[in-house]
Design an enzyme around this catalytic site. Structure first.
Site, PDB file in Angstrom:
ATOM      1  N   HIS A 199      18.447 -58.356 -29.277  1.00 41.90           N
ATOM      2  CA  HIS A 199      17.797 -57.191 -29.893  1.00 41.90           C
ATOM      3  C   HIS A 199      17.017 -57.505 -31.165  1.00 41.90           C
ATOM      4  O   HIS A 199      16.308 -56.652 -31.678  1.00 41.90           O
ATOM      5  CB  HIS A 199      18.808 -56.057 -30.112  1.00 41.90           C
ATOM      6  CG  HIS A 199      19.796 -56.274 -31.212  1.00 41.90           C
ATOM      7  ND1 HIS A 199      19.672 -55.652 -32.424  1.00 41.90           N
ATOM      8  CD2 HIS A 199      20.918 -57.030 -31.286  1.00 41.90           C
ATOM      9  CE1 HIS A 199      20.708 -56.010 -33.196  1.00 41.90           C
ATOM     10  NE2 HIS A 199      21.466 -56.846 -32.519  1.00 41.90           N
ATOM     11  N   THR A 235      31.034 -59.477 -15.062  1.00 41.00           N
ATOM     12  CA  THR A 235      29.855 -59.448 -14.191  1.00 41.00           C
ATOM     13  C   THR A 235      28.603 -59.657 -15.042  1.00 41.00           C
ATOM     14  O   THR A 235      28.418 -58.961 -16.043  1.00 41.00           O
ATOM     15  CB  THR A 235      29.780 -58.100 -13.449  1.00 41.00           C
ATOM     16  OG1 THR A 235      30.986 -57.965 -12.695  1.00 41.00           O
ATOM     17  CG2 THR A 235      28.569 -58.032 -12.528  1.00 41.00           C
ATOM     18  N   CYS A 321      24.239 -54.120 -41.422  1.00 39.44           N
ATOM     19  CA  CYS A 321      25.654 -54.115 -41.041  1.00 39.44           C
ATOM     20  C   CYS A 321      26.530 -53.653 -42.185  1.00 39.44           C
ATOM     21  O   CYS A 321      27.523 -52.990 -41.978  1.00 39.44           O
ATOM     22  CB  CYS A 321      26.113 -55.502 -40.613  1.00 39.44           C
ATOM     23  SG  CYS A 321      24.809 -56.579 -40.143  1.00 39.44           S
TER      24      CYS A 321
HETATM   25  C1  LIG Z   1      22.474 -63.705 -38.893  1.00 35.37           C
HETATM   26  C2  LIG Z   1      23.140 -62.752 -37.948  1.00 35.37           C
HETATM   27  N1  LIG Z   1      24.197 -63.162 -37.238  1.00 35.37           N
HETATM   28  C3  LIG Z   1      24.824 -62.341 -36.369  1.00 35.37           C
HETATM   29  C4  LIG Z   1      24.408 -61.051 -36.151  1.00 35.37           C
HETATM   30  C5  LIG Z   1      25.106 -60.175 -35.136  1.00 35.37           C
HETATM   31  O1  LIG Z   1      24.328 -60.082 -33.966  1.00 35.37           O
HETATM   32  P1  LIG Z   1      24.500 -58.865 -32.920  1.00 35.37           P
HETATM   33  O2  LIG Z   1      24.007 -57.637 -33.591  1.00 35.37           O
HETATM   34  O3  LIG Z   1      23.676 -59.269 -31.733  1.00 35.37           O
HETATM   35  O4  LIG Z   1      25.952 -58.792 -32.585  1.00 35.37           O
HETATM   36  C6  LIG Z   1      23.306 -60.564 -36.889  1.00 35.37           C
HETATM   37  C7  LIG Z   1      22.879 -59.155 -36.756  1.00 35.37           C
HETATM   38  O5  LIG Z   1      22.617 -58.473 -37.720  1.00 35.37           O
HETATM   39  C8  LIG Z   1      22.654 -61.448 -37.805  1.00 35.37           C
HETATM   40  O6  LIG Z   1      21.594 -61.044 -38.515  1.00 35.37           O
END
Ligand SMILES: Cc1ncc(COP(=O)(O)O)c(C=O)c1O
Length: 376
Positions: A199, A235, A321
């Site tokens: 994504h 799957t 996040c």
């Molecule tokens: C550097 C980094 N690692 C890991 C992730 C986590 O990825 P995902 O959202 O696909 O779980 C992110 C997403 O913000 C990211 O920027």
């Protein structure tokens, strides 16, 4: 609306969405089934795997499809350490990794692993000398991100790989989620394992890969029907992964062109931000081209984000996040950002769908919003 939150997630390409629907209409069979439809779906998946292998300079069989970056990072950390326990119980990582790396490692620390967290300088870079000093006979895993998601610091992966490979038996895992498609990165850089998330590159949420330079050897963390060579049961999502391969090929093909475009936009945005006395740049010109993180003294990030949103500019606090959590970012702490600037952090992140006009407009609006917030 000018979308400047591409490091949180991207809008899927229209081609990706169209292909997703078409593939689901025709190739909906389970790729593990032995009937004709299953075989066809599996052939499509195998081609996607091979295409991803080509993009990353490895073999198709060395790709494990997962549900995204978080799962890939967890699988790499838990799977590799469990498989290679005979090497030892020492792990090296950095203070500014994504929580999907830091939290699994913290869990291993609770279980008796010893962890060295490499510090970073003001630019967010580790010291190679500190890495060299940290490497030990019993170091089993080194996990270092290529580009930091909160402010764009780039780590020198080739030099890191050279050290890890010549001075230890450790596996080098690189979280390349924020760098793939933005900077050149592949197994030619020398790592053993790499994570990419769909994504972030205009493919779909819930898709990602864990890719290996050589034959994957790790203890699976999801047990079930034994898909993905027994390393990740479940799957396999044919259409999602086929369009992931498509987005990865586009990202690779357009990487150099996009890098130039992002540098130009980054320069324009940094110039506007540089006009204000109380604005501190957290990203520097040495950072990745698509991330521009800054802070305004004594202002809260949410206030700036809301004011920008009212003007049609979508941005985020330093990381999507952690932006809903009220805790202070571990990255800002590691960078030793002055406390007066820690609350007002905003990240602008660029994507390939942006146009020159949108950036010009964004520059204009950002200037207006900051001036009005500062009462200038
Ligand atoms: C550097 C980094 N690692 C890991 C992730 C986590 O990825 P995902 O959202 O696909 O779980 C992110 C997403 O913000 C990211 O920027």
């Amino acid at each position: 609306m000018i979308y400047l939150d591409n490091s949180a997630t991207t809008r899927p390409y229209q081609d990706v969405l169209n292909a997703f629907v078409t593939i689901n209409e025709q190739y909906y069979a389970n790729p593990a089934s032995i009937h004709e439809k299953g075989v066809e779906a599996n052939q499509l998946l195998t081609r996607a795997r091979e295409q991803i292998g080509e993009v990353l300079h490895t073999k198709g069989e060395h790709i494990i499809f997962t549900s995204g970056g978080t799962e890939s990072n967890n699988l790499a950390i838990f799977g590799l350490t469990e498989q290679h326990q005979h090497i030892g119980k020492h792990i090296i990582t950095t203070a500014i990794e994504h929580p999907s790396v830091l939290n699994p490692i913290a869990k291993l620390a609770e279980q008796g692993y010893e962890v060295t967290y490499l510090a970073v300088n003001k630019e967010g870079q580790i010291s190679l000398k500190a890495l060299q000093q940290a490497l030990r006979k019993d170091t089993v895993l080194v996990s270092i991100m290529h580009v930091n998601n909160e402010m764009g610091a780039i780590q020198p992966i080739q030099a890191i790989a050279r050290l890890v490979k010549t001075q230890s038996r450790a596996f080098l895992h690189v979280d390349a989620i924020q760098s793939f498609g933005k900077l050149p990165i592949s197994f030619q850089d020398g790592m053993d394992v790499m994570t990419v998330s769909g994504h972030k590159i205009h493919a779909l949420k819930g898709t990602g890969i864990l890719a290996f330079a050589n034959r994957p050897l790790l203890v699976p963390q999801l047990l079930g029907g034994g898909q993905e060579h027994g390393l990740r049961s479940g799957t396999v999502a044919v259409a999602q992964n086929v369009v992931l391969a498509k987005a990865m090929r586009i990202a690779k093909r357009e990487q150099a062109m996009n890098e130039m475009k992002y540098r130009k936009y980054q320069h324009q945005l940094m110039e506007v931000l540089g006009c204000f006395q109380d604005v501190q740049m957290i990203s520097t010109k040495q950072c990745a081209p698509h991330i521009i993180t800054f802070s305004i003294k004594e202002l809260r990030g949410e206030i700036i984000i809301n004011a920008l949103q009212k003007e049609g500019v979508i941005a985020s606090t330093s990381s999507a996040c952690s932006s809903k959590q009220q805790t202070e970012s571990h990255v800002l702490q590691a960078l030793k950002v002055d406390t007066a600037y820690r609350k007002g952090v905003v990240r602008l992140s660029l994507g390939s769908l942006l146009t020159d006009e949108e950036i010009q407009q964004a520059c204009h609006k950002i200037k207006q919003v900051i001036a009005s917030l500062k009462g200038e």
